[in-house]
Enzyme design. Structure first.
Site, PDB file in Angstrom:
ATOM      1  N   ASP A  40      -0.500  -5.290  -0.270  1.00  0.00           N
ATOM      2  CA  ASP A  40       0.790  -5.723  -0.142  1.00  0.00           C
ATOM      3  C   ASP A  40       1.027  -7.141  -0.201  1.00  0.00           C
ATOM      4  O   ASP A  40       0.816  -7.722   0.805  1.00  0.00           O
ATOM      5  CB  ASP A  40       1.503  -4.890   0.768  1.00  0.00           C
ATOM      6  CG  ASP A  40       1.591  -3.544   0.570  1.00  0.00           C
ATOM      7  OD1 ASP A  40       1.445  -2.944  -0.445  1.00  0.00           O
ATOM      8  OD2 ASP A  40       1.907  -2.852   1.487  1.00  0.00           O
ATOM      9  N   ASP A  43       5.836   7.101  -4.625  1.00  0.00           N
ATOM     10  CA  ASP A  43       6.082   7.017  -3.197  1.00  0.00           C
ATOM     11  C   ASP A  43       6.536   8.384  -2.490  1.00  0.00           C
ATOM     12  O   ASP A  43       7.890   8.813  -3.065  1.00  0.00           O
ATOM     13  CB  ASP A  43       6.908   5.843  -3.067  1.00  0.00           C
ATOM     14  CG  ASP A  43       6.339   4.480  -3.338  1.00  0.00           C
ATOM     15  OD1 ASP A  43       5.248   4.293  -3.477  1.00  0.00           O
ATOM     16  OD2 ASP A  43       7.203   3.572  -3.306  1.00  0.00           O
TER      17      ASP A  43
END
Length: 257
Positions: A130, A11
């Protein structure tokens, strides 16, 4: 049988690799290029990079580090972050990425999936999903803008329905980010993976929850996912990728050596 993939996830925020817990409270892990190099040398099958605030900031992933990563690793890598047009995707692929992944932009404009698949081929178009389990409703819900705690929101889509929709539109691979498990290292949500696997006919990558080697084995042997993505166990050197592959081979999981 196709070998199962081990995929470190990096990330990226403000030019550095970060890691949160359940998509919140991100801490800085280190610089992008050295980490990418380390994972490639350890035996990772591919890497995934998420510029986690690009979509919520209304910008495209910073391409300068994409080119630097391409120079130092010899394994495939996928890049995500604010890719809203075919031109955005083309630039990232030109800078050396092998795949692009879209998440929030696909929810905002589902036709983008088809446009990218038609232009670049389904093999390099990944859709990230997600997915959050809502205990009150008992349903898995798709969330958007999860890289920004203040802008994160539920969408109208239940996870299973969105998985089917993105496949119809041309997704070549799906990464299922299980938000409840993210960063807590208690194992992947096997029930959710099996639910999604039933309706997913493209490669499916599990993401969120890896804490021990057995969690990877469980994901492969009990849900038949094609790859497992993890972050904190690799960043914090809790698990070495080479040792993980040795362990998985002992558990009758086909891995690349």
């Amino acid at each position: 049988m196709l070998a199962k993939r081990i995929i470190p996830c990096l990330d990226v925020k403000d030019g550095q690799v970060v890691k949160g817990v359940q998509f919140r409270n991100h801490e800085i892990i280190g610089d992008i290029v050295p980490l990418a190099q380390r994972y490639a040398e350890e035996g990772a099958d591919e890497l995934v990079f998420y510029d986690i605030t690009a979509s919520s900031d209304g910008r495209v992933v910073d391409k300068s580090w994409v080119a630097r990563v391409a120079e130092v690793i010899d394994i495939p890598f996928c890049v995500a972050g604010g890719i809203k047009t075919a031109e955005d995707a083309a630039k990232i692929l030109e800078f050396g990425a092998d795949k692009v992944s879209i998440n929030s932009p696909a929810l905002a404009n589902p036709e983008l999936i088809t446009e990218l698949a038609d232009k670049f081929g389904v093999q390099c178009i990944v859709v990230g999903i997600d997915s959050y389990f809502d205990k009150e409703t008992g349903k898995y819900q798709v969330y958007q803008f999860t890289g920004d705690e203040e802008r994160t929101k539920a969408t109208k889509w239940e996870t299973k329905d969105w998985v089917q929709e993105v496949q119809k539109r041309g997704a070549g691979e799906i990464v299922l980010n299980m938000m409840n498990q993210d960063g807590v290292r208690n194992g992947y949500d096997l029930e959710q993976l099996n639910m999604v696997r039933e309706v997913c006919h493209v490669p499916l990558i599990a993401s969120g929850g890896a804490g021990e080697m057995v969690h990877f084995a469980d994901a492969y042997n009990k849900t038949n996912v094609d790859g497992a993505l993890a972050a904190s166990v690799f960043h914090k050197q809790i698990i070495n990728i080479g040792e993980l592959k040795d362990y998985l081979a002992e558990q009758d999981v086909e891995v690349r050596r």
